[in-house]
Design a protein around this motif. Structure first.
Motif, mmCIF file in Angstrom:
data_model
loop_
_atom_site.group_PDB
_atom_site.id
_atom_site.type_symbol
_atom_site.label_atom_id
_atom_site.label_comp_id
_atom_site.label_asym_id
_atom_site.label_seq_id
_atom_site.Cartn_x
_atom_site.Cartn_y
_atom_site.Cartn_z
ATOM 1 N N ASN A 94 -4.387 4.435 -13.565
ATOM 2 C CA ASN A 94 -5.197 5.333 -14.400
ATOM 3 C C ASN A 94 -5.711 4.627 -15.637
ATOM 4 N N TRP B 195 2.290 1.839 -3.485
ATOM 5 C CA TRP B 195 1.274 2.376 -4.394
ATOM 6 C C TRP B 195 1.074 3.863 -4.141
ATOM 7 N N GLN B 196 1.021 4.272 -2.873
ATOM 8 C CA GLN B 196 0.825 5.679 -2.547
ATOM 9 C C GLN B 196 1.976 6.533 -3.079
ATOM 10 N N VAL C 179 1.671 6.954 -6.862
ATOM 11 C CA VAL C 179 0.672 7.957 -7.225
ATOM 12 C C VAL C 179 1.227 9.364 -7.045
ATOM 13 N N GLY D 260 0.808 -1.210 0.000
ATOM 14 C CA GLY D 260 0.000 0.000 0.000
ATOM 15 C C GLY D 260 0.838 1.254 0.000
ATOM 16 N N GLU E 225 -5.647 -5.618 -8.220
ATOM 17 C CA GLU E 225 -4.609 -4.679 -7.824
ATOM 18 C C GLU E 225 -4.440 -3.574 -8.862
ATOM 19 N N ARG F 286 -6.730 -1.966 -10.380
ATOM 20 C CA ARG F 286 -7.796 -0.971 -10.368
ATOM 21 C C ARG F 286 -7.297 0.392 -9.891
ATOM 22 N N GLN F 287 -6.147 0.422 -9.214
ATOM 23 C CA GLN F 287 -5.630 1.692 -8.726
ATOM 24 C C GLN F 287 -4.897 2.483 -9.815
#
Length: 570
Positions: A91, A63-64, A67, A60, A86, A88-89
């Motif tokens: 673009n 991923w942050q 982004v 997590g 996974e 889905r996060q």
């Protein structure tokens, strides 16, 4: 010098700078551990604008960070993953199969186009559509090379995503219903997936050897405690004795000598002290003899007609505390046996004159010294096997769902049936060891009689274990948190134990509850196992095969219910 680090090569100088970012020592081994690799991957994220290829274990926090650097800098991040949800996060997502791009676009747009709630569902629809198209093209080939309107450079801007590979924009995507061959391919369990899940479950067990040994020994401990502590005669029961005869040769002293001293501890007291002790809870009863007990008893034996006073004076008077029925029944039996032994000793061959006109012959089944433990043991074995299996599996899906393993299985294409079968086979190995140890103890150590087929008894116990596994899977599939799963497993324990005729006969249950008792999975099974072990019956008897049939029915019901719940929740 080149150093391997989780799938990419870098020079030692570059490695040193990134080690400082990840708070790692420079003396990193040539192949670091998984935790160091994850830290190193996180440490290299700040330099993604440089020309390095980095393979990441995407947590997590990673991923942050991805982004953030995409929003703040001119950086594009391309990620490949087998875990569809996974993605889905991201673009823009592209779904590929066998090297072909099935769809590309924002995740929400892809799901909306295919009326799917998850990317996995959309991907499965695309796969089924592709399979159907391939079947139709094989039977009647109509497709040719891509024309200019379908190619990637046919007028579409590079930064404009495609939502599907197929007809041009403006035309509705053709939809096909998959035939039975395609559907069967996705429904029928695949042995490779079941084997992989089975190995995964066994590896999880092997990593906890202490817990595994405890699971193997727990049924042996429980069975041993039942055989040792349930059904035996009470020991050291204190009973007050009020004997008004003083002569050493009196019949009262002789009769008391035949009492079982290992079970009954005689305390000589006066009449007042004896009853006061019973009222205070010091003694379980009072045995009283009149001062003319010997003479009156002799008259009762020798004379045909005697007065009521002689009958009363020649009787042994017993007052019992009946708050504990088991102890009271034991005292009644011991006193009766002592009096019968006393009469046989005094009268010899003439003892039949004062014996009850009822004679119990040799039993048809069982033996004269059958105790309550013999009745309880078969039902206890089934109950222990059932509820230990429930405990093994009630938290299986709960823990895997909590750790994210269950979701990874779904997105990897594993079906609910395959998951159920893998857990069933793995837990079956555990209960097989448990059953083997239990049978060794009850048959060899505690000498529990077995007059029938041992193979039939083992099969019935294994089927009860499978019923417990199936019921545990129902709980695990329907409930998300550990506390609720434990409460559900424990909540069914005592009602089933009481109503199934395990610790007390079903015939003692009132009729409204008896119907409920007969519908439980262990009632007929317990009766069937007793018939096999103590009567030597086989499957030709209804009381035996009925237990097998009911157990198989519950197994089927629990497995179907767990599969349906798991399917609906995924």
């Amino acid at each position: 010098m080149l150093v391997w680090c989780e799938g990419f090569f870098q020079t030692k100088s570059a490695l040193s700078s990134r080690c400082s970012n990840a708070n790692m020592p420079e003396s990193t081994p040539e192949r670091p551990g998984r935790s160091q690799s994850r830290r190193f991957s996180a440490g290299t994220l700040g330099n993604l604008h440089e020309s390095y290829l980095t393979c990441l274990c995407l947590s997590g926090r990673i991923w942050q960070h991805l982004v953030e650097i995409v929003k703040t800098g001119k950086v594009s991040v391309i990620i490949t993953t087998h875990y569809i949800e996974e993605a889905r996060q991201a673009n823009v997502v592209g779904l590929m199969r066998n090297g072909h791009l099935l769809a590309e676009g924002p995740p929400d747009a892809v799901m909306k186009q295919h009326s799917a709630t998850t990317l996995e569902h959309a991907f499965l629809q695309l796969c089924e559509t592709t399979d159907q198209n391939s079947i139709k093209q094989t039977s009647s080939p109509q497709s040719g090379p891509l024309d200019s309107s379908q190619s990637f450079d046919g007028g579409r801007e590079e930064n404009q995503p495609i939502l599907g590979v197929g007809p041009p924009a403006g035309e509705e995507l053709p939809r096909f219903s998959a035939n039975w061959k395609v559907q069967a391919r996705h429904i029928l369990p695949r042995g490779r997936n079941v084997a992989a899940l089975f190995i995964k479950t066994m590896l999880r067990m092997r990593r906890m050897p202490g817990s595994l040994c405890f699971q193997f020994l727990l049924p042996v401990i429980q069975t041993s405690l039942i055989c040792l502590c349930v059904g035996g005669d009470p020991r050291g029961i204190q009973v007050a004795v009020v004997n008004n005869e003083t002569s050493p040769s009196a019949y009262s002293h002789s009769l008391l000598s035949f009492l079982d001293n290992s079970s009954i501890y005689q305390v000589p007291l006066s009449h007042k002290d004896a009853f006061e002790g019973v009222y205070n809870g010091d003694y379980w009863g009072v045995i009283g003899f009149g001062e003319n007990f010997t003479s009156y008893l002799t008259k009762r034996m020798m004379q045909r007609h005697v007065s009521k006073e002689v009958i009363d004076g020649g009787s042994v008077h017993v007052w019992l505390d009946l708050t504990n029925r088991q102890i009271a029944l034991m005292l009644q039996k011991k006193i009766h046996d002592a009096f019968q032994a006393f009469v046989d000793n005094k009268m010899g061959s003439m003892s039949y004159l004062v014996a009850l006109p009822i004679k119990f012959e040799d039993p048809i089944y069982g033996s004269q010294n059958t105790d309550f433990t013999t009745f309880v043991t078969p039902g206890a074995v089934l109950s222990i096997t059932f509820y230990l299996a429930v405990g093994l599996t009630a938290l299986s899906f709960v823990l895997e769902r909590k750790e994210g393993l269950l979701d990874r299985c779904w997105v990897a294409g594993v079906s609910s049936v395959e998951t159920m079968l893998a857990h069933l086979f793995s837990q079956l190995i555990v209960i097989s060891v448990q059953i083997s140890l239990m049978l060794l103890f009850i048959l060899l150590v505690f000498k529990t009689p077995n007059e029938g087929s041992l193979l039939l008894a083992i099969i019935l116990i294994v089927l009860q274990g499978i019923a417990g596994i199936s019921f545990g899977l129902v709980i695990s599939a329907a409930i998300d948190d550990e506390q609720s799963a434990n409460q559900a497993a424990l909540g069914i324990f005592y009602p089933n134990l009481i109503l199934s005729g395990i610790i007390w006969p079903v015939e003692c249950i009132p009729y409204p509850l008896r119907y409920l008792s007969l519908a439980l999975p262990q009632t007929y099974a317990s009766e069937s196992l007793r018939c096999i072990m103590y009567r030597g019956w086989g499957l030709s008897r209804m009381m035996v095969w009925r237990g097998f049939a009911v157990t198989l029915g519950w197994n089927t019901f629990f497995l179907i219910l767990a599969t349906v719940i798991l399917k609906l929740r995924t």
